[in-house]
Design a protein around this motif. Structure first.
Motif, short mmCIF file in Angstrom:
data_model
loop_
_atom_site.label_atom_id
_atom_site.label_comp_id
_atom_site.label_asym_id
_atom_site.label_seq_id
_atom_site.Cartn_x
_atom_site.Cartn_y
_atom_site.Cartn_z
N ALA A 154 -29.20 -23.38 -21.75
CA ALA A 154 -29.86 -22.08 -21.56
C ALA A 154 -31.03 -22.00 -21.28
CB ALA A 154 -29.40 -21.52 -22.83
N ASP A 155 -31.87 -22.77 -21.80
CA ASP A 155 -33.42 -22.80 -21.50
C ASP A 155 -33.49 -23.16 -19.88
OD1 ASP A 155 -34.35 -21.93 -24.02
OD2 ASP A 155 -34.68 -24.15 -24.79
N ALA A 156 -32.79 -24.34 -19.60
CA ALA A 156 -33.13 -24.74 -18.13
C ALA A 156 -32.43 -23.64 -17.21
CB ALA A 156 -32.21 -26.03 -18.06
N TYR A 157 -31.55 -22.91 -17.57
CA TYR A 157 -30.89 -22.03 -16.53
C TYR A 157 -31.86 -20.89 -16.57
CZ TYR A 157 -27.69 -18.54 -15.18
OH TYR A 157 -27.01 -17.37 -14.25
N THR A 158 -32.31 -20.48 -17.58
CA THR A 158 -33.45 -19.43 -17.72
C THR A 158 -34.67 -19.75 -17.12
OG1 THR A 158 -32.72 -18.80 -19.75
CG2 THR A 158 -34.76 -17.72 -19.19
N ILE A 159 -35.15 -20.99 -16.76
CA ILE A 159 -36.30 -21.28 -16.24
C ILE A 159 -35.96 -21.41 -14.82
CG2 ILE A 159 -38.12 -23.06 -16.04
CD1 ILE A 159 -37.71 -23.64 -19.17
N ASN A 160 -34.88 -22.52 -14.35
CA ASN A 160 -34.74 -22.76 -13.07
C ASN A 160 -33.93 -21.62 -12.35
OD1 ASN A 160 -36.16 -25.24 -13.77
ND2 ASN A 160 -34.11 -26.16 -14.44
N THR A 161 -32.88 -21.09 -12.94
CA THR A 161 -32.22 -20.21 -12.29
C THR A 161 -32.73 -18.80 -12.25
OG1 THR A 161 -30.14 -21.69 -12.64
CG2 THR A 161 -29.77 -19.35 -11.59
N VAL A 162 -32.95 -18.29 -13.37
CA VAL A 162 -33.27 -16.89 -13.59
C VAL A 162 -34.72 -16.59 -13.26
CG1 VAL A 162 -33.88 -15.11 -15.33
CG2 VAL A 162 -31.77 -16.65 -15.57
N GLY A 163 -35.50 -17.88 -13.04
CA GLY A 163 -37.03 -17.91 -12.59
C GLY A 163 -37.95 -17.59 -13.93
N THR A 164 -37.74 -17.49 -15.03
CA THR A 164 -38.73 -17.36 -15.89
C THR A 164 -39.48 -18.61 -16.45
OG1 THR A 164 -37.16 -15.68 -17.18
CG2 THR A 164 -39.07 -16.29 -18.57
N PRO A 165 -40.84 -18.66 -16.32
CA PRO A 165 -41.38 -19.86 -16.42
C PRO A 165 -41.45 -20.43 -17.91
CG PRO A 165 -42.68 -18.46 -15.12
CD PRO A 165 -41.64 -17.60 -15.57
N SER A 166 -41.54 -21.59 -18.21
CA SER A 166 -41.50 -22.15 -19.70
C SER A 166 -42.67 -21.71 -20.14
CB SER A 166 -41.27 -23.80 -19.52
OG SER A 166 -42.54 -24.11 -19.07
N GLU A 167 -43.74 -21.52 -19.66
CA GLU A 167 -45.01 -21.00 -20.40
C GLU A 167 -44.71 -19.57 -20.68
OE1 GLU A 167 -49.70 -19.76 -19.42
OE2 GLU A 167 -48.46 -20.94 -17.76
N VAL A 168 -44.05 -18.65 -20.16
CA VAL A 168 -43.81 -17.67 -20.39
C VAL A 168 -42.70 -17.30 -21.70
CG1 VAL A 168 -42.75 -15.08 -20.12
CG2 VAL A 168 -44.11 -16.25 -18.17
N LEU A 169 -41.99 -18.43 -21.85
CA LEU A 169 -40.96 -18.33 -22.88
C LEU A 169 -41.59 -18.88 -24.06
CD1 LEU A 169 -37.81 -20.01 -21.27
CD2 LEU A 169 -37.97 -17.80 -21.89
N MET A 170 -42.50 -19.73 -23.98
CA MET A 170 -43.34 -20.25 -25.05
C MET A 170 -44.17 -19.23 -25.65
SD MET A 170 -45.26 -23.84 -25.49
CE MET A 170 -43.99 -24.76 -25.90
N ARG A 171 -44.74 -18.45 -24.75
CA ARG A 171 -45.76 -17.51 -25.43
C ARG A 171 -44.97 -16.21 -25.91
NH1 ARG A 171 -50.52 -17.51 -22.40
NH2 ARG A 171 -51.05 -19.89 -22.21
N ARG A 172 -43.61 -15.99 -25.54
CA ARG A 172 -42.86 -15.09 -26.32
C ARG A 172 -42.32 -15.64 -27.64
NH1 ARG A 172 -38.98 -13.66 -21.20
NH2 ARG A 172 -40.35 -12.10 -20.08
N ALA A 173 -42.06 -17.08 -27.72
CA ALA A 173 -41.52 -17.50 -29.22
C ALA A 173 -42.67 -17.38 -29.95
CB ALA A 173 -41.05 -18.75 -28.58
N GLY A 174 -43.87 -17.99 -29.58
CA GLY A 174 -45.06 -18.12 -30.39
C GLY A 174 -45.27 -16.55 -31.10
N ALA A 175 -45.33 -15.63 -30.21
CA ALA A 175 -45.70 -14.22 -30.49
C ALA A 175 -44.73 -13.60 -31.62
CB ALA A 175 -45.81 -13.52 -29.33
N ALA A 176 -43.15 -14.23 -31.31
CA ALA A 176 -42.27 -13.87 -32.26
C ALA A 176 -42.43 -14.25 -33.60
CB ALA A 176 -40.91 -13.98 -31.73
N ILE A 177 -42.75 -15.54 -33.66
CA ILE A 177 -43.03 -16.03 -34.86
C ILE A 177 -44.29 -15.38 -35.65
CG2 ILE A 177 -43.49 -18.29 -36.16
CD1 ILE A 177 -42.26 -19.72 -33.37
N ALA A 178 -45.27 -15.29 -34.64
CA ALA A 178 -46.47 -14.50 -35.58
C ALA A 178 -46.05 -13.19 -35.91
CB ALA A 178 -47.46 -14.26 -34.28
N ASP A 179 -44.99 -12.42 -35.10
CA ASP A 179 -44.88 -10.96 -35.61
C ASP A 179 -44.11 -11.02 -37.10
OD1 ASP A 179 -45.50 -9.83 -33.32
OD2 ASP A 179 -43.72 -9.81 -32.22
#
Length: 489
Positions: free
Chosen positions: A13-38
């Motif tokens: 799912a991560d690979a599909y999101t990054i490679n097919t959908v086009g969401t960079p891994s950096e964006v996903l990591m920033r979102r994940a870190g922010a969610a944990i911070a929340d």
């Protein structure tokens, strides 16, 4: 309903999101870190503290931790990072460089955020990391785990040498199987899921967890212009002179299932003991092949005669057949291949030990991959499997559902008999086997939770759980029933 993924499915799912959908891994990591911070900020407000220690590993879970720490620092928290040494992943290296806060090399603070390992852990925890996990667990701070408690298998929920015991776990993207299986419920604490924009591949087949809204459709408003025949007939083949209680519990549960007619086929002494107590039931000498659903095996005792009866039902009966308890043990002893030649829909309801006998697999083999083991059996024999445990795995080989509701009040004799009766009545109402199993296990689990609150896990009995079934069903009816307008006088 919520999806439940294995480690491999999450990577895809991560690979599909990054490679097919086009969401960079950096964006996903920033979102994940922010969610944990929340989630950390929410907890900090409840605890009235601003002291947070983030323990960061060297993989992507550690990268999430560095993002979380930097985000909390910017929000004015007193935050520090306990950094592990090693070879950083590329994403973790980037966030390590971006973190501008302080570092500590000891436990500190009111909240510890565990970002040591994620679901990528593939070997047992040993040495310094094992000691560090011991420190986290013994320190006394409130522990929040990022995605999954470090040291817990994301696939089967087993502790891999040592494991963080979290007070809260923030599941990133989707739930993982390890959150629910084996030790998962005991170490995850409060489980919350945060969406970070991970997109599941369209051709994936994922396990699911149902909630009230998903199951409320099976409790529609009942029409007034109906009768007992409208709601189906359930026939229990249960009990013996030694195990009278199995018949009594199954019968009571079936009577609360919503079906129209409940019949009990049992030994003469059992009939005499129960008939006056349950006048609403029909007591019979033989199985009713016209019934919509039949459950066989509860308290029947293993014998060639029971095996012969099951074989006859498989060949002659065309409804839905549940095989439980001694019925399963009879299959284990005399041969399970008769399941392949049948007219009826079959549901088998083993607990782990019964499934071990049935499959000739060890308990360790089954608990290491309960989903795979249940799916393989379902496909080979063309049945629906209800593999009972703290989280029950329900599968017909194609669809798979986790029932996560329940309490340790169910860890007592009689719980399986209650489920069989409830499931038989639910099938009699006309539900498909997998839907009926998901519905019955859910109602049983919520009933147990209600009973535990009233009586405690220690004191709640099977009888208490049956008495509270109406409370569980009422929840689902309220979800399904539209609001009505009442006429004003």
């Amino acid at each position: 309903m919520e999806k439940v993924l294995t480690n491999a499915q999450m990577r895809l799912a991560d690979a599909y999101t990054i490679n097919t959908v086009g969401t960079p891994s950096e964006v996903l990591m920033r979102r994940a870190g922010a969610a944990i911070a929340d989630e950390t900020e929410k907890t900090a407000k409840e605890l009235e503290t601003d002291e947070v220690l983030v323990v960061c590993g060297t993989g992507n879970n550690g990268g999430d931790g560095y993002v979380c720490a930097e985000e909390l620092r910017k929000r004015g928290f007193s935050v520090a990072v306990y950094a592990l040494n090693g070879n950083f992943s590329a994403d973790c290296e980037r966030e390590f460089q971006a973190y501008k806060g302080r570092y500590l090399k000891h436990m500190w603070g009111a909240i510890v955020v565990d970002c040591v390992f994620g679901t990528g852990l593939s070997r047992g925890v040993t040495g310094e990391i094992k000691a560090l996990i011991g420190e986290i667990n013994s320190f006394g701070a409130y522990v929040i785990s990022a995605d999954i408690p470090s040291g817990l298998s994301g696939d089967n929920g087993k502790v891999m040498g040592a494991c963080v015991k979290a007070d809260k776990t923030v599941a990133i993207g989707e739930y993982k199987a390890g959150h629910f299986l084996n030790d998962g419920p005991d170490v995850c604490g409060e489980l919350v899921k945060r969406d970070i924009g991970v997109v599941l591949p369209p051709d994936g087949f994922f396990a699911e967890v149902y909630g009230d809204n998903d199951l409320s459709v099976f409790f529609p408003e009942r029409r007034r212009n109906t009768h007992k025949g409208t709601y189906g007939t359930a026939n229990l083949i249960a009990g013996s002179e030694k195990y009278l209680g199995a018949a009594a519990l199954g019968l009571q549960s079936a009577l609360k299932s919503g079906c129209g007619i409940v019949k009990l086929t049992t030994a003469e002494k059992v009939k005499f003991a129960l008939a006056a107590k349950f006048p609403q039931a029909i007591f019979a000498d033989e199985a009713d092949l016209t019934a919509n659903a039949i459950a066989v095996g509860m308290g029947c005792r293993v014998s060639p005669e029971l095996y012969k009866e099951i074989k006859a039902l498989l060949c002659e009966y065309s409804g839905a057949l549940i095989i439980d308890a001694d019925g399963l043990n009879a299959l284990s002893k005399f041969g399970k291949d008769i399941l392949k030649d049948k007219k009826c829909d079959v549901v088998v309801t083993p607990h782990i030990k019964e499934f071990s006998r049935l499959t000739r697999k060890t308990v360790e083999e089954i608990t290491s991959d309960p989903v795979g083991a249940a799916q393989a059996f379902a496909k080979e024999f063309g049945v629906t499997v209800v593999l009972k445990s703290a989280t029950t795995v329900i599968t017909d080989g194609e669809r798979t559902v986790f029932n996560v509701r329940g309490s340790t009040a169910l860890s007592k004799g009689g719980s399986g008999d209650i489920l069989s009766g409830l499931l038989c009545g639910t099938l009699a109402r006309g539900l498909a086997p997998l839907d009926a199993a998901a519905c019955a296990t859910y109602v049983l689990g919520v009933s147990a939770e209600i009973s535990s609150k009233e009586r405690t896990d220690y004191c709640a009995t099977a009888y208490d759980i049956i008495k509270n079934m109406h409370g569980a069903v009422k929840r689902l009816i309220q979800k399904s029933s539209p609001k009505r307008l009442t006429r004003k006088s």
